[in-house]
Design a protein around this motif. Structure first.
Motif, PDB file in Angstrom:
ATOM      1  N   ALA A   1       0.852  -1.191   0.000  1.00 17.52           N
ATOM      2  CA  ALA A   1       0.000   0.000   0.000  1.00 17.52           C
ATOM      3  C   ALA A   1       0.887   1.240   0.000  1.00 17.52           C
ATOM      4  CB  ALA A   1      -0.898   0.005   1.235  1.00 17.52           C
ATOM      5  N   THR A   2       0.675   2.131  -0.974  1.00 16.68           N
ATOM      6  CA  THR A   2       1.457   3.363  -0.997  1.00 16.68           C
ATOM      7  C   THR A   2       0.734   4.409  -0.164  1.00 16.68           C
ATOM      8  OG1 THR A   2       0.326   4.069  -3.000  1.00 16.68           O
ATOM      9  CG2 THR A   2       2.392   2.929  -3.290  1.00 16.68           C
ATOM     10  N   THR A   3       1.389   4.863   0.873  1.00 13.22           N
ATOM     11  CA  THR A   3       0.753   5.809   1.790  1.00 13.22           C
ATOM     12  C   THR A   3       1.805   6.341   2.739  1.00 13.22           C
ATOM     13  OG1 THR A   3      -0.977   6.048   3.477  1.00 13.22           O
ATOM     14  CG2 THR A   3       0.189   3.955   3.435  1.00 13.22           C
ATOM     15  N   ALA A   4       1.475   7.447   3.371  1.00 16.91           N
ATOM     16  CA  ALA A   4       2.324   7.874   4.475  1.00 16.91           C
ATOM     17  C   ALA A   4       2.199   6.823   5.579  1.00 16.91           C
ATOM     18  CB  ALA A   4       1.888   9.233   4.978  1.00 16.91           C
ATOM     19  N   ARG A   5       3.234   6.672   6.298  1.00 17.64           N
ATOM     20  CA  ARG A   5       3.286   5.702   7.386  1.00 17.64           C
ATOM     21  C   ARG A   5       2.058   5.841   8.295  1.00 17.64           C
ATOM     22  NH1 ARG A   5       8.331   4.033   9.729  1.00 17.64           N
ATOM     23  NH2 ARG A   5       9.148   5.125   7.917  1.00 17.64           N
ATOM     24  N   PRO A   6       1.225   4.809   8.387  1.00 18.13           N
ATOM     25  CA  PRO A   6       0.023   4.951   9.219  1.00 18.13           C
ATOM     26  C   PRO A   6       0.387   4.836  10.697  1.00 18.13           C
ATOM     27  CG  PRO A   6       0.053   2.817   8.065  1.00 18.13           C
ATOM     28  CD  PRO A   6       1.347   3.483   7.764  1.00 18.13           C
TER      29      PRO A   6
ATOM     30  N   ASN B   1      10.638  15.451   0.421  1.00 22.11           N
ATOM     31  CA  ASN B   1      10.701  16.719   1.144  1.00 22.11           C
ATOM     32  C   ASN B   1       9.587  16.755   2.197  1.00 22.11           C
ATOM     33  OD1 ASN B   1      10.671  19.349   1.964  1.00 22.11           O
ATOM     34  ND2 ASN B   1      10.497  20.230  -0.093  1.00 22.11           N
ATOM     35  N   PRO B   2       9.937  16.773   3.468  1.00 28.12           N
ATOM     36  CA  PRO B   2       8.903  16.706   4.503  1.00 28.12           C
ATOM     37  C   PRO B   2       7.883  17.839   4.392  1.00 28.12           C
ATOM     38  CG  PRO B   2      11.098  16.539   5.468  1.00 28.12           C
ATOM     39  CD  PRO B   2      11.292  16.837   4.024  1.00 28.12           C
TER      40      PRO B   2
ATOM     41  N   MET C   1      11.763  23.115   3.374  1.00 26.49           N
ATOM     42  CA  MET C   1      13.098  22.509   3.326  1.00 26.49           C
ATOM     43  C   MET C   1      13.628  22.597   1.910  1.00 26.49           C
ATOM     44  SD  MET C   1      14.244  18.903   4.825  1.00 26.49           S
ATOM     45  CE  MET C   1      15.262  17.802   3.831  1.00 26.49           C
ATOM     46  N   VAL C   2      14.413  23.614   1.712  1.00 25.20           N
ATOM     47  CA  VAL C   2      14.879  23.878   0.368  1.00 25.20           C
ATOM     48  C   VAL C   2      16.385  24.035   0.418  1.00 25.20           C
ATOM     49  CG1 VAL C   2      15.112  25.999  -0.962  1.00 25.20           C
ATOM     50  CG2 VAL C   2      12.941  24.748  -0.970  1.00 25.20           C
ATOM     51  N   ASP C   3      17.028  23.504  -0.554  1.00 27.00           N
ATOM     52  CA  ASP C   3      18.475  23.385  -0.551  1.00 27.00           C
ATOM     53  C   ASP C   3      19.019  24.260  -1.665  1.00 27.00           C
ATOM     54  OD1 ASP C   3      21.048  22.605  -0.807  1.00 27.00           O
ATOM     55  OD2 ASP C   3      20.635  20.460  -0.630  1.00 27.00           O
ATOM     56  N   SER C   4      19.694  25.336  -1.284  1.00 27.68           N
ATOM     57  CA  SER C   4      20.090  26.299  -2.319  1.00 27.68           C
ATOM     58  C   SER C   4      21.237  25.788  -3.176  1.00 27.68           C
ATOM     59  CB  SER C   4      20.451  27.630  -1.681  1.00 27.68           C
ATOM     60  OG  SER C   4      21.574  27.440  -0.855  1.00 27.68           O
TER      61      SER C   4
ATOM     62  N   ALA D   1       6.911  21.871 -11.291  1.00 24.91           N
ATOM     63  CA  ALA D   1       7.230  22.597 -10.055  1.00 24.91           C
ATOM     64  C   ALA D   1       6.819  21.772  -8.835  1.00 24.91           C
ATOM     65  CB  ALA D   1       6.536  23.956 -10.036  1.00 24.91           C
ATOM     66  N   ARG D   2       5.681  21.109  -8.960  1.00 27.18           N
ATOM     67  CA  ARG D   2       5.244  20.250  -7.861  1.00 27.18           C
ATOM     68  C   ARG D   2       6.259  19.130  -7.617  1.00 27.18           C
ATOM     69  NH1 ARG D   2      -0.534  16.899  -7.396  1.00 27.18           N
ATOM     70  NH2 ARG D   2      -0.052  15.891  -5.399  1.00 27.18           N
ATOM     71  N   ALA D   3       6.719  18.515  -8.710  1.00 28.44           N
ATOM     72  CA  ALA D   3       7.717  17.444  -8.571  1.00 28.44           C
ATOM     73  C   ALA D   3       9.002  17.985  -7.957  1.00 28.44           C
ATOM     74  CB  ALA D   3       8.000  16.811  -9.944  1.00 28.44           C
ATOM     75  N   MET D   4       9.385  19.209  -8.348  1.00 27.88           N
ATOM     76  CA  MET D   4      10.582  19.822  -7.755  1.00 27.88           C
ATOM     77  C   MET D   4      10.411  19.970  -6.248  1.00 27.88           C
ATOM     78  SD  MET D   4      11.429  22.842 -10.524  1.00 27.88           S
ATOM     79  CE  MET D   4      12.693  23.599  -9.475  1.00 27.88           C
ATOM     80  N   MET D   5       9.263  20.513  -5.860  1.00 26.08           N
ATOM     81  CA  MET D   5       8.968  20.719  -4.433  1.00 26.08           C
ATOM     82  C   MET D   5       9.041  19.387  -3.682  1.00 26.08           C
ATOM     83  SD  MET D   5       7.972  23.122  -2.278  1.00 26.08           S
ATOM     84  CE  MET D   5       6.521  24.135  -2.001  1.00 26.08           C
ATOM     85  N   ASN D   6       8.477  18.338  -4.274  1.00 30.48           N
ATOM     86  CA  ASN D   6       8.532  17.017  -3.638  1.00 30.48           C
ATOM     87  C   ASN D   6       9.972  16.618  -3.319  1.00 30.48           C
ATOM     88  OD1 ASN D   6       5.865  15.806  -5.736  1.00 30.48           O
ATOM     89  ND2 ASN D   6       5.733  16.229  -3.554  1.00 30.48           N
ATOM     90  N   CYS D   7      10.879  17.002  -4.212  1.00 33.17           N
ATOM     91  CA  CYS D   7      12.258  16.518  -4.097  1.00 33.17           C
ATOM     92  C   CYS D   7      13.192  17.557  -3.490  1.00 33.17           C
ATOM     93  CB  CYS D   7      12.770  16.081  -5.459  1.00 33.17           C
ATOM     94  SG  CYS D   7      11.751  14.802  -6.201  1.00 33.17           S
ATOM     95  N   GLY D   8      12.639  18.652  -2.979  1.00 35.71           N
ATOM     96  CA  GLY D   8      13.498  19.643  -2.332  1.00 35.71           C
ATOM     97  C   GLY D   8      14.253  20.538  -3.292  1.00 35.71           C
ATOM     98  N   LEU D   9      13.791  20.630  -4.527  1.00 30.38           N
ATOM     99  CA  LEU D   9      14.415  21.539  -5.501  1.00 30.38           C
ATOM    100  C   LEU D   9      13.624  22.840  -5.537  1.00 30.38           C
ATOM    101  CD1 LEU D   9      14.898  19.029  -8.461  1.00 30.38           C
ATOM    102  CD2 LEU D   9      16.535  19.633  -6.682  1.00 30.38           C
TER     103      LEU D   9
END
Lengths: 251, 251
Positions: free
Chosen positions: A81-86, A141-142, B1-4, B24-32
């Motif tokens: 199951a893909t999800t944030a840790r329940p 990214n949290p 949490m962004v890494d310059s 842009a959403r994918a970038m945000m997910n990965c901290g770009l």
């Protein structure tokens, strides 16, 4: 190139046809083909899904429709199951990379895997998560962990693909060399260096004279690093020849 | 949490605002966070981009707009082009995973990286690819390798993210760079190329004229591969200057 042992992708109550289409495209990219849909909100088949699938229509045509998540698990041995840790479920949690390897190992043992993805707005219900033996959580990214549906499918598919018995990209940089263009012989490289240095001597470049050895060495290093091909060495000799001709200024 | 220090994402002539938003959403997910746009087809800012960005509006607001790919490389030391392996260009090719590690190592050494992504319909032009030192090629299902723009951004970002910060310099053979000699900026490299090509124009090197683009491109590729330092670029400019002076033959 489709692998019938590959994991099934189970989309639970997907909302937008477009996301089903892009998920199918991501599956195709990664060599996955078994798409299962549990109660897609806007019905099935879906025009927007086809429009967004960009070459993966076949996966949409072959998709199977189910009325419950439990029913969609037919024929599968292991469910993720893909999800944030329940918080309140004690289940093993793997990242996509570890899950890719685990699924490959299970396949090698003759098992079929399936991966559950929840609806865009809310993810999986607890009732769906319970059906899975393992959680896949991508620790992104949290500040922004929520992935688009198709992108979640892509990450899982990509890691499964990369874990597999496919030829992996070389660990060291490989170079695309034009067909018929062999690496330069060291002797040709040396001749090129001498050509360049003669031309620079003629132009009075090496000044003061005692710096000539280190200046020449630095230049040689540059070209050594470039791993020149045969035709590149010939091209560079042409450049040296051209540049050291008396300039013919354009009128 | 962004890494310059994180890689810049350079979208070259993106066609759909929506894809810029999902990228842009994918970038945000990965901290770009460093998004650069070269001539987006439908103008900028873009309503569809904002609508699709799902929480990554800040990246869109901070995006910088450029009129050429070369200009978009400001401040970068290493440039990667995402594309299928080009047939006729001699450049190192890495998978996304290896590229993620390579970028992390470069960051640890104080360098800034950038990754070029082409337009949805056709990918990158050869003229853009030439600007890159390294190709990133994702070896996906050979029957269906074409990735959606945002998905390509996600794969590169994900692998960068997963590669994690590098604490110590790479153990593998590295070039010994003289102390205090930094990697060349892309802009200085471009100025050097233009200097060389002007000198070759003046000397009548490019003949026949219709072969100029491919001849110039092949030369640029050689120097891109060499990972030149700042002082090497200055040294080479001196060489071009010297060679294109009227020869002063020794008597």
């Amino acid at each position: 190139m489709v692998d019938s042992a590959a994991p099934a992708i189970v989309l639970v109550e997907p909302q937008l046809g477009e996301n089903i289409g892009t998920a199918a495209r991501a599956m195709m990219n990664c060599g996955l083909s078994d798409l299962r849909l549990v109660n897609p909100r806007d019905g099935w088949p879906s025009e927007p899904a086809v429009a967004a699938s960009s070459g993966a229509e076949r996966i949409l045509e072959d998709a199977r429709l189910y009325e419950s998540t439990a029913a969609a698990l037919e024929g599968l041995h292991s469910v993720y199951a893909t999800t944030a840790r329940p918080r309140d479920m004690n289940k093993p949690v793997l990242g996509p990379r570890e899950a890719g390897s685990a699924m490959r190992r299970a396949e090698a043992a003759g098992e079929r895997n399936g991966v559950l993805f929840g609806k865009e707005s809310k993810g999986l219900h607890n009732d769906d998560i319970v059906l899975a033996g393992t959680i896949i959580e991508a620790r992104l990214n949290p500040a922004h962990t929520s992935l688009n549906l198709a992108q979640a499918v892509l990450l899982v598919g990509w890691e499964w693909w990369m874990a597999g018995p496919v030829e992996t990209p070389a660990a060291e940089p490989e170079t695309t060399v034009e067909k018929g263009d062999a690496p330069a012989l060291q002797s040709d490289l040396l001749n090129m260096f001498e050509h360049l240095e003669r031309a620079l001597d003629d132009s009075g470049h090496f000044f003061p004279a005692e710096k000539r050895p280190v200046m020449a060495r630095n230049l040689r290093n540059i070209f050594h690093r470039a791993n020149l091909t045969d035709s590149e060495v010939r091209g560079l000799r042409g450049v040296i020849e051209s540049l050291s001709r008396r300039p013919r200024r354009r009128r």
